[in-house]
Motif scaffolding. Structure first.
Motif, PDB file in Angstrom:
ATOM      1  N   LYS A 112       0.984  -1.255   0.005  1.00 45.15           N
ATOM      2  CA  LYS A 112       0.044  -0.075   0.136  1.00 45.15           C
ATOM      3  C   LYS A 112       0.654   1.332   0.129  1.00 45.15           C
ATOM      4  O   LYS A 112       0.490   2.332  -0.726  1.00 45.15           O
ATOM      5  CB  LYS A 112      -0.992  -0.022   1.167  1.00 45.15           C
ATOM      6  CG  LYS A 112      -1.925  -0.989   1.102  1.00 45.15           C
ATOM      7  CD  LYS A 112      -2.700  -1.062   2.366  1.00 45.15           C
ATOM      8  CE  LYS A 112      -3.715  -2.086   2.451  1.00 45.15           C
ATOM      9  NZ  LYS A 112      -4.699  -2.090   4.089  1.00 45.15           N
ATOM     10  N   ALA A 116       1.025   4.174  -2.891  1.00 46.01           N
ATOM     11  CA  ALA A 116       0.823   5.710  -2.762  1.00 46.01           C
ATOM     12  C   ALA A 116       2.179   6.439  -3.228  1.00 46.01           C
ATOM     13  O   ALA A 116       1.884   7.509  -3.848  1.00 46.01           O
ATOM     14  CB  ALA A 116       0.578   5.955  -1.071  1.00 46.01           C
ATOM     15  N   GLU A 120       1.839   9.107  -6.363  1.00 46.85           N
ATOM     16  CA  GLU A 120       2.154  10.428  -6.125  1.00 46.85           C
ATOM     17  C   GLU A 120       3.119  10.857  -7.350  1.00 46.85           C
ATOM     18  O   GLU A 120       3.184  12.026  -7.656  1.00 46.85           O
ATOM     19  CB  GLU A 120       2.423  10.576  -4.913  1.00 46.85           C
ATOM     20  CG  GLU A 120       1.479  10.769  -3.967  1.00 46.85           C
ATOM     21  CD  GLU A 120       1.735  10.759  -2.638  1.00 46.85           C
ATOM     22  OE1 GLU A 120       0.931  10.879  -1.721  1.00 46.85           O
ATOM     23  OE2 GLU A 120       2.910  10.938  -2.319  1.00 46.85           O
ATOM     24  N   PHE A 253      -6.621  -0.590  -0.896  1.00 44.84           N
ATOM     25  CA  PHE A 253      -5.806   0.564  -1.192  1.00 44.84           C
ATOM     26  C   PHE A 253      -5.502   1.365  -0.115  1.00 44.84           C
ATOM     27  O   PHE A 253      -6.195   1.444   1.020  1.00 44.84           O
ATOM     28  CB  PHE A 253      -6.730   1.694  -1.969  1.00 44.84           C
ATOM     29  CG  PHE A 253      -6.942   1.011  -3.421  1.00 44.84           C
ATOM     30  CD1 PHE A 253      -6.151   1.257  -4.395  1.00 44.84           C
ATOM     31  CD2 PHE A 253      -7.684   0.220  -3.780  1.00 44.84           C
ATOM     32  CE1 PHE A 253      -6.076   0.860  -5.726  1.00 44.84           C
ATOM     33  CE2 PHE A 253      -7.962  -0.373  -4.899  1.00 44.84           C
ATOM     34  CZ  PHE A 253      -7.141  -0.010  -6.035  1.00 44.84           C
ATOM     35  N   PRO A 254      -4.288   2.250  -0.104  1.00 46.47           N
ATOM     36  CA  PRO A 254      -3.943   2.995   1.390  1.00 46.47           C
ATOM     37  C   PRO A 254      -4.738   4.001   1.541  1.00 46.47           C
ATOM     38  O   PRO A 254      -5.873   4.652   0.752  1.00 46.47           O
ATOM     39  CB  PRO A 254      -2.470   3.502   0.799  1.00 46.47           C
ATOM     40  CG  PRO A 254      -2.625   3.520  -0.638  1.00 46.47           C
ATOM     41  CD  PRO A 254      -3.509   2.632  -0.939  1.00 46.47           C
ATOM     42  N   TRP A 256      -5.646   8.017   3.581  1.00 46.06           N
ATOM     43  CA  TRP A 256      -4.932   9.068   3.298  1.00 46.06           C
ATOM     44  C   TRP A 256      -3.779   9.449   3.959  1.00 46.06           C
ATOM     45  O   TRP A 256      -2.809  10.116   3.670  1.00 46.06           O
ATOM     46  CB  TRP A 256      -6.106  10.203   3.456  1.00 46.06           C
ATOM     47  CG  TRP A 256      -7.152  10.428   2.467  1.00 46.06           C
ATOM     48  CD1 TRP A 256      -8.374  10.044   2.571  1.00 46.06           C
ATOM     49  CD2 TRP A 256      -7.016  10.971   1.063  1.00 46.06           C
ATOM     50  NE1 TRP A 256      -9.224  10.123   1.542  1.00 46.06           N
ATOM     51  CE2 TRP A 256      -8.179  10.709   0.529  1.00 46.06           C
ATOM     52  CE3 TRP A 256      -5.838  11.329   0.429  1.00 46.06           C
ATOM     53  CZ2 TRP A 256      -8.592  11.020  -0.799  1.00 46.06           C
ATOM     54  CZ3 TRP A 256      -6.107  11.753  -1.085  1.00 46.06           C
ATOM     55  CH2 TRP A 256      -7.393  11.426  -1.596  1.00 46.06           C
ATOM     56  N   VAL A 258      -1.507   7.458   4.612  1.00 40.05           N
ATOM     57  CA  VAL A 258      -0.310   6.921   3.949  1.00 40.05           C
ATOM     58  C   VAL A 258       0.308   7.637   2.801  1.00 40.05           C
ATOM     59  O   VAL A 258       1.251   8.006   2.571  1.00 40.05           O
ATOM     60  CB  VAL A 258      -0.577   5.517   3.356  1.00 40.05           C
ATOM     61  CG1 VAL A 258       0.701   4.852   2.655  1.00 40.05           C
ATOM     62  CG2 VAL A 258      -1.053   4.583   4.646  1.00 40.05           C
ATOM     63  N   PHE A 259      -0.794   8.392   2.043  1.00 41.37           N
ATOM     64  CA  PHE A 259      -0.521   9.294   1.042  1.00 41.37           C
ATOM     65  C   PHE A 259       0.301  10.541   1.495  1.00 41.37           C
ATOM     66  O   PHE A 259       1.246  11.042   0.874  1.00 41.37           O
ATOM     67  CB  PHE A 259      -1.986   9.637   0.452  1.00 41.37           C
ATOM     68  CG  PHE A 259      -2.286   8.679  -0.796  1.00 41.37           C
ATOM     69  CD1 PHE A 259      -1.877   8.628  -1.964  1.00 41.37           C
ATOM     70  CD2 PHE A 259      -3.409   7.933  -0.349  1.00 41.37           C
ATOM     71  CE1 PHE A 259      -2.262   7.800  -2.985  1.00 41.37           C
ATOM     72  CE2 PHE A 259      -3.888   6.879  -1.274  1.00 41.37           C
ATOM     73  CZ  PHE A 259      -3.392   6.769  -2.518  1.00 41.37           C
ATOM     74  N   ALA A 262       3.628   9.658   2.044  1.00 41.62           N
ATOM     75  CA  ALA A 262       4.713   9.527   1.011  1.00 41.62           C
ATOM     76  C   ALA A 262       4.948  10.828   0.080  1.00 41.62           C
ATOM     77  O   ALA A 262       5.789  10.661  -0.549  1.00 41.62           O
ATOM     78  CB  ALA A 262       3.742   8.625  -0.075  1.00 41.62           C
TER      79      ALA A 262
END
Length: 464
Positions: A112, A116, A120, A253-254, A256, A258-259, A262
């Motif tokens: 995941k 992410a 990005e 899916f990861p 927010w 994790v996003f 990243a």
């Protein structure tokens, strides 16, 4: 031979497709035998990602091998869509990516996190490509900062090989011998003189870093630094069904959070990749003036768009710790050096890069080749990193026009090469601060490039 021929001084034939220019082998460019042979050997560098996929993403060998097939398809996209650079990974960013992945448990969490990050990176390239800000950055970013990033990435790649516990400790003889031979064949002025008077030397030069890699492998096996291969026959059988279990579609899916985690790593990766773009087109320009038979388009925005597509494919179908970068520096330098030998040696810059990676994709299906090179995967990666270091330092130094730029670039390079995950951020900030404080004769107001020359002359007179 290709079906559609190029007129002297014209651009290589293509089929227009929106922002892309489609070129196919045998139709738009000829098949290049030396690049085919290189591709059938150098594909092993892509396989060197398998141990990282196993240890950091927690997947078995069969699934990781399937990931390399997705990567192989992505490698052929740039030449297919009109980019004159030989693609690869964002190699100097790998240590930063691995440090980011260490914060997650191998398996679903790490997958995941990698999804992410790669998504990005894709979005950054896509936005800058669509808005055409990517091509503007080439002119907006200070020369000292661009060169410092390029030089620093080269130093970081080199130090990764030379550090205590690095591959130089485990395989010193094969690595040193392979590096010396590869550098001599690719960059030596004395060897270029030999090539001019020897047909045999010219044939060796056609294969770039392959002779150095082959000799390094033989030396490694002879002195016992690498185990002998256990060759198997047949066609490789990557397990795509098993691979699906290690994608975001299966593990989820990861979130927010994790996003958000990243973002810094994604920005760092882009800054390094931007340096690769500069290096790639600089290498093209170094040889382009020697060939008046082909017009090469240096479309930075197209590079951004194609790199965005590749990273998006990876994010969904093969999360890749190496990321999808715009340039494999060592391979691109090899293609550029042979391109400089004239149209008889290589018809087009696209025929060299296209043949190279199509051959590499075919090689992934050949089980004897995969099993033959399996024990020596580290030497392929090491030689790539060392040659990348040399080229980055060489190109970065070439771009610096005066002592003030060299001083700022040196500080940026040293900062970037520090073993700290935030070193790239520090390097960019320090580079911008030094640019405004040291390079600009006028701290405020419009700055003209010629001001630097005037300022340099003033400093020389003062010191005299």
């Amino acid at each position: 031979m290709q079906a559609i021929k190029r007129d002297k001084g014209a651009e290589q034939p293509y089929w227009p497709a929106g922002p892309f220019k489609i070129r196919l082998p045998f139709i738009h460019y000829r098949w290049e035998t030396p690049e085919m042979i290189q591709g059938l050997i150098m594909f092993v560098v892509g396989l060197a990602m398998i141990p990282l996929l196993q240890s950091y993403l927690g997947m078995p060998y069969e699934a990781a091998l399937a990931f390399t097939f997705i990567a192989g398809v992505c490698y052929i996209l740039p030449s297919l869509l009109g980019v004159p650079l030989v693609p690869g990974w964002i190699t100097p960013a790998i240590p930063v990516v691995l440090l980011y992945l260490k914060g997650f448990e191998p398996g679903p969490d790490a997958i995941k996190a990698m999804f992410a990050l790669q998504l990005e990176v894709s979005i950054i390239f896509l936005i800058l490509g669509i808005t055409r800000l990517g091509s503007k950055l080439v002119h907006i970013i200070p020369n000292s900062l661009k060169s410092g990033i390029i030089i620093g990435a080269g130093i970081a790649a080199m130090m990764g090989e030379l550090k205590v516990g690095g591959r130089i400790d485990a395989t010193p003889i094969s690595l040193i011998v392979g590096s010396i031979i590869s550098a001599y064949v690719l960059f030596s002025l004395s060897f270029k003189n030999v090539v001019d008077g020897s047909a045999f030397a010219k044939k060796i030069a056609n294969f770039g870093m392959v002779p150095g890699m082959i000799i390094a492998m033989i030396v490694g096996w002879t002195v016992g630094e690498y185990t002998l291969p256990d060759i198997e026959w047949g066609i490789t059988q990557p397990d795509f069904a098993l691979m699906w279990q290690y994608l975001a579609f299966s593990v989820g899916f990861p979130g927010w959070d994790v996003f958000l985690l990243a973002i810094p790593t994604a920005l760092i990766a882009y800054v390094i990749a931007f340096g690769d773009i500069v290096v790639g087109f600089t290498l093209v320009k170094r040889v382009d003036h020697l060939r008046d038979d082909e017009k090469i388009e240096d479309n930075v925005d197209r590079v951004h768009l194609v790199t965005a597509i590749r990273n998006a494919i990876h994010a969904f179908f093969a999360p890749w710790p190496g990321l999808a970068g715009p340039l494999w520096t060592a391979a691109h330098a090899t293609v550029a050096e042979r391109y400089a030998m004239g149209r008889k040696a290589m018809d087009s810059i696209y025929s060299g890069g296209g043949t190279f990676w199509i051959s590499g994709l075919v090689a992934l299906f050949l089980l004897p080749l995969v099993t033959f090179f399996k024990p020596v995967l580290p030497i392929a990666l090491s030689l790539t990193l060392i040659l990348t270091a040399y080229i980055c330092i060489m190109v970065g130094m070439e771009q610096l026009k005066n002592s003030t730029e060299r001083g700022v670039a040196g500080i940026v390079a040293v900062t970037l090469a520090m073993p700290d995950p935030r070193s790239t951020v520090y390097a960019v900030v320090i580079g911008l601060v030094l640019y405004f404080l040291i390079e600009r004769p006028k701290l405020l107001g419009r700055h003209k490039p010629e001001d630097n020359v005037i300022f340099e002359d003033a400093l020389k007179q003062e010191s005299a």
